[in-house]
Design an enzyme around this catalytic site. Structure first.
Site, PDB file in Angstrom:
ATOM      1  CG  ASP A  28       9.189 -33.001 -26.139  1.00 52.49           C
ATOM      2  OD1 ASP A  28       9.293 -33.374 -24.956  1.00 52.49           O
ATOM      3  OD2 ASP A  28       8.564 -31.979 -26.475  1.00 52.49           O
ATOM      4  CG  HIS A  53      10.946 -34.988 -21.818  1.00 55.25           C
ATOM      5  ND1 HIS A  53       9.625 -34.765 -22.174  1.00 55.25           N
ATOM      6  CD2 HIS A  53      10.923 -36.097 -21.014  1.00 55.25           C
ATOM      7  CE1 HIS A  53       8.859 -35.692 -21.623  1.00 55.25           C
ATOM      8  NE2 HIS A  53       9.623 -36.510 -20.924  1.00 55.25           N
ATOM      9  CG  MET A  66       9.376 -38.886 -23.546  1.00 56.32           C
ATOM     10  SD  MET A  66       8.165 -37.882 -24.397  1.00 56.32           S
ATOM     11  CE  MET A  66       9.208 -36.554 -24.972  1.00 56.32           C
ATOM     12  CG  MET A 121       5.396 -36.838 -18.141  1.00 54.29           C
ATOM     13  SD  MET A 121       6.263 -35.669 -19.218  1.00 54.29           S
ATOM     14  CE  MET A 121       5.189 -35.650 -20.658  1.00 54.29           C
ATOM     15  CG  ASP A 166       6.802 -31.834 -20.916  1.00 56.00           C
ATOM     16  OD1 ASP A 166       6.248 -31.048 -21.707  1.00 56.00           O
ATOM     17  OD2 ASP A 166       7.592 -32.730 -21.274  1.00 56.00           O
TER      18      ASP A 166
HETATM   19  C1  DX5 Z   1       4.795 -34.703 -24.631  1.00 57.41           C
HETATM   20  C2  DX5 Z   1       5.991 -33.782 -24.607  1.00 57.41           C
HETATM   21  C3  DX5 Z   1       5.714 -32.340 -24.283  1.00 57.41           C
HETATM   22  C4  DX5 Z   1       4.853 -31.641 -25.265  1.00 57.41           C
HETATM   23  C5  DX5 Z   1       4.477 -30.271 -24.799  1.00 57.41           C
HETATM   24  O1  DX5 Z   1       5.254 -35.986 -24.903  1.00 57.41           O
HETATM   25  O2  DX5 Z   1       6.904 -34.251 -23.666  1.00 57.41           O
HETATM   26  O3  DX5 Z   1       6.933 -31.660 -24.126  1.00 57.41           O
HETATM   27  O4  DX5 Z   1       5.478 -31.510 -26.513  1.00 57.41           O
HETATM   28  O5  DX5 Z   1       3.624 -29.746 -25.737  1.00 57.41           O
HETATM   29  P1  DX5 Z   1       2.204 -29.137 -25.370  1.00 57.41           P
HETATM   30  O6  DX5 Z   1       2.489 -27.884 -24.602  1.00 57.41           O
HETATM   31  O7  DX5 Z   1       1.588 -28.893 -26.708  1.00 57.41           O
HETATM   32  O8  DX5 Z   1       1.449 -30.149 -24.556  1.00 57.41           O
HETATM   33 ZN    ZN Z   2       8.623 -32.944 -23.097  1.00 60.35          ZN
END
Ligand code: DX5
Ligand code: ZN
Length: 236
Positions: A42, A73, A75, A148, A182
């Site tokens: 992340d 991923h 962001m 998401m 996710d």
């Molecule tokens: C949110 C992230 C996810 C998150 C998943 O911004 O992209 O990957 O860490 O974690 P859980 O399973 O705890 O929601």
């Molecule tokens: Zn993620």
């Protein structure tokens, strides 16, 4: 006729103290032993989302050590400026957010990722409707759609139910694209997500918080790894 599906699990270590080498190494060993397929990174830049995490250097460091596939991923704002670093770091999937750049640069970035034989992913925030990526799918620029299940930016949030509907909508648009869900995934909601057409489930807090990670991965996969699902989305 049913669709033969293999569910893959991507483990997110976001909630762990990943700056501590020992903690991170132990998490990776546990993840490998659990039967998960990917390690999920992340990457947050403090602009596209409030939090800031790590960059391609951590991806490269882990990529050199692990047998797990690398699921990145991004962001970050304007991912076109950094995507090459992640290709070089050895990513297997690189997902960029639909909302993070201009439509033109999004296409260019996905094309670049694909040209390097990395799977190209486009991630959709909860408020971004599925139809927005129809054209990208038609043009065959997307290998993975990341739906998401929560607002991006933090682990441990509760799954937003509308995200399951989005999985079904995307599966209706494409039979072949990988659908990765996710955020907020747990054993309870994993069943419906698999049934609606998801292929990759990301799990962070639920997986790492479970007592027996191996059992949790099996349950998230649906116990029999390849589960035959009813092809209800072709039969109306
Ligand atoms: C949110 C992230 C996810 C998150 C998943 O911004 O992209 O990957 O860490 O974690 P859980 O399973 O705890 O929601
Ligand atoms: Zn993620």
């Amino acid at each position: 006729m049913g669709v033969f599906k293999i569910i893959r699990i991507s483990g997110s270590f976001l909630m762990l103290d990943y700056n501590n080498d020992e903690v991170l190494e132990e998490a990776l060993v546990e993840l490998e032993k659990s039967g998960a397929n990917f390690v999920h990174f992340d990457v947050m830049d403090g602009k596209f989302v409030k939090n800031k995490t790590f960059d391609h250097k951590l991806v490269k460091k882990i990529q050199e050590k692990t047998n797990l596939m690398i699921d990145v991923h991004l962001m970050v704002e304007y991912p076109e400026n950094v995507v090459e670093d992640y290709i070089k770091a050895g990513a297997d999937i690189i997902s960029v957010h639909y909302e993070s750049t201009t439509p033109e640069n999004l296409e260019k970035t996905l094309k670049l990722i694909k040209s390097k034989t990395v799977l190209s992913g486009v991630a959709l925030n909860p408020e971004t409707p599925a139809y927005k990526i129809k054209d990208l799918l038609k043009k065959d620029l997307v290998d993975v759609v990341v739906v998401m299940g929560v607002k991006p930016g933090a682990g441990g949030q509760t799954f937003i139910p509308g995200s399951a509907e989005k999985v079904a909508e995307i599966r209706e648009m494409s039979k072949s694209v990988y659908i990765e869900v996710d955020g907020g995934v747990n054993i309870k909601n994993s069943k419906i997500l698999r049934t609606l057409g998801a292929n990759i489930l990301v799990s962070g807090s639920f997986l790492f918080g479970s007592k027996n990670m191996r059992k949790t991965v099996k349950a998230l996969k649906g116990n029999n790894y390849a589960s035959r699902i009813k092809d209800y989305f072709t039969k109306k």
